[in-house]
Design an enzyme around this catalytic site. Structure first.
Site, PDB file in Angstrom:
ATOM      1  CG  HIS A   1       5.683   0.108  -3.294  1.00 17.68           C
ATOM      2  ND1 HIS A   1       5.714  -1.050  -2.563  1.00 17.68           N
ATOM      3  CD2 HIS A   1       6.974   0.514  -3.375  1.00 17.68           C
ATOM      4  CE1 HIS A   1       6.960  -1.342  -2.222  1.00 17.68           C
ATOM      5  NE2 HIS A   1       7.755  -0.402  -2.692  1.00 17.68           N
TER       6      HIS A   1
ATOM      7  NE  ARG B   1      -2.637  -1.055   3.445  1.00 17.62           N
ATOM      8  CZ  ARG B   1      -2.397  -0.223   4.465  1.00 17.62           C
ATOM      9  NH1 ARG B   1      -2.648   1.067   4.345  1.00 17.62           N
ATOM     10  NH2 ARG B   1      -1.904  -0.667   5.607  1.00 17.62           N
TER      11      ARG B   1
END
Ligand code: AMP
Length: 274
Positions: free
Chosen positions: A37, A35
Site C-alpha cells: 500500500h 509496504r
C-alpha cells in the site's frame, strides 16, 4: 494529515485543493496497510500534489462464506503508515452505503473468468464501491496495485466506460523478502502454510523464466511447482482482455489463485513474448 469520516467533508477538501490548482491522487484500500500500500501512496505522491487514502472494508465485495468478519484491522498502524508516507488526507468512513443505497456497477466480460468465476459478485462489489469512492473523492489520478491485476483492469474499464474523469494507474506488486506477495491476508498463514504459499510465486517465476511459448506446457510446469490445498486457477492471459492465450507470442500475464489452509492467496507476473 487530516482524517475525515464524512463524504461531504472529503469532497469539499479535495475540490478546494483542485480549485487551487493541485493535482490530487487517490489510493483506495481496505486497511491493515503494508509496504505494498505504501508504494502506491509514494507513486501517488510522485505524480500529484495531494494524496488521499481511503480505508474501508467493503462488505459488498465479500461472499457469504468469506472473511469479512475476521478481516484484519489496525487503525493506529494504518494512520502511522499514512503519516510516514506524507498522505494529506485519510478517509475512514463508518459506512459507504447510506440507507436507500440501491445501485450496483457491473463490468461485463473482464469479470467473467479468473477471480470472477470463483467469487461470484466480488467484482460487482469492487466496482460499486470504487465508483462511489470516485464520486466522493474527485481526484485526477487513482492508484491501484498490480497485485490485484484483474481488479486493476476492471477498474480502468469502468472509469473509461463511465467517463469518470479519473486516470487509473497501477503500481508494481511488492513482495516480502522471501518472495510472497504482500497481502493483509498473509497474517492468517501459519509458518508451514506460508512456506507452501511461496510456491505461488515460484510457479509463476518458473513460467516467466522458462523459454517455453506453449501455454499448456507452461501451465504444466507451473502446476508441478505448486503445493496448495485448492487451486482456483493458474492461467496465462492477454493482460488487457484477460482472454486465455495458447502461446506467449506477445506480452502476457500469468495469474494464480489458490487456497493454502483457509487463506486465499493470489499472485501474478508479466510474461515477455518468446
Ligand atoms: P486492499 O487493501 O487489499 O484492498 O488493497 C488496496 C490496494 O493496494 C489495491 O489496489 C491493491 O492492489 C494494492 N495492493 C495490495 N497488496 C499489494 C502489493 N503487495 N503490492 C502492490 N499493491 C498492493
Amino acid at each position: 494529515m487530516l482524517t475525515c469520516t464524512e463524504p461531504g467533508e472529503v469532497g469539499a477538501r479535495v475540490r478546494a485543493w483542485r480549485a487551487g490548482g493541485a493535482r490530487v491522487g487517490f489510493v483506495p484500500t481496505m486497511g491493515f496497510l503494508h509496504r505494498g500500500h505504501a508504494s502506491l501512496m509514494d507513486l501517488a505522491r510522485a505524480r500529484c500534489d495531494r494524496v488521499v487514502v481511503s480505508i474501508y472494508v467493503n462488505p459488498l465485495q465479500f461472499g457469504p462464506t468469506e472473511d469479512l468478519d475476521r478481516y484484519p484491522r489496525d487503525p493506529e498502524g494504518d494512520r502511522a503508515l499514512c503519516e510516514a508516507h506524507a498522505v494529506d488526507l485519510v478517509f475512514v468512513p463508518a459506512t459507504l452505503y447510506p440507507p436507500g443505497f440501491a445501485t450496483r456497477v457491473r463490468v461485463d466480460g473482464l469479470t467473467a473468468g479468473l477471480c470472477g468465476a470463483v467469487r461470484p459478485g466480488h467484482f460487482e462489489g469492487v466496482a460499486t464501491v470504487v465508483a462511489r469512492l470516485f464520486g466522493i473523492v474527485p481526484a485526477q489520478v487513482a492508484v491501484f496495485g498490480e497485485k490485484d491485476w484483474q481488479q486493476y483492469v476492471v477498474i480502468r474499464r469502468m472509469a473509461e466506460d463511465l467517463a469518470l474523469g479519473v486516470e487509473v494507474v497501477a503500481g508494481p506488486l511488492v513482495r516480502d523478502d522471501d518472495g510472497l506477495a504482500l497481502s493483509s491476508r498473509n497474517r492468517y498463514l501459519s509458518p508451514a502454510e506460508r512456506a507452501r504459499g511461496l510456491t505461488l510465486h515460484r510457479a509463476l517465476f518458473a513460467m516467466r523464466d522458462g523459454h517455453e511459448a506453449s501455454v499448456p506446457a507452461l501451465l504444466e510446469a507451473g502446476r508441478a511447482v505448486l503445493d496448495v490445498d485448492r487451486l482456483d486457477y493458474l492461467a496465462v492471459v492477454d493482460p488487457w482482455t484477460l482472454e486465455p492465450l495458447e502461446r506467449v507470442d506477445r506480452p502476457a500475464r500469468a495469474l494464480v489463485a489458490a487456497l493454502v489452509g483457509s487463506t486465499r492467496l493470489i499472485d501474478n507476473v508479466a510474461l515477455d513474448p518468446r
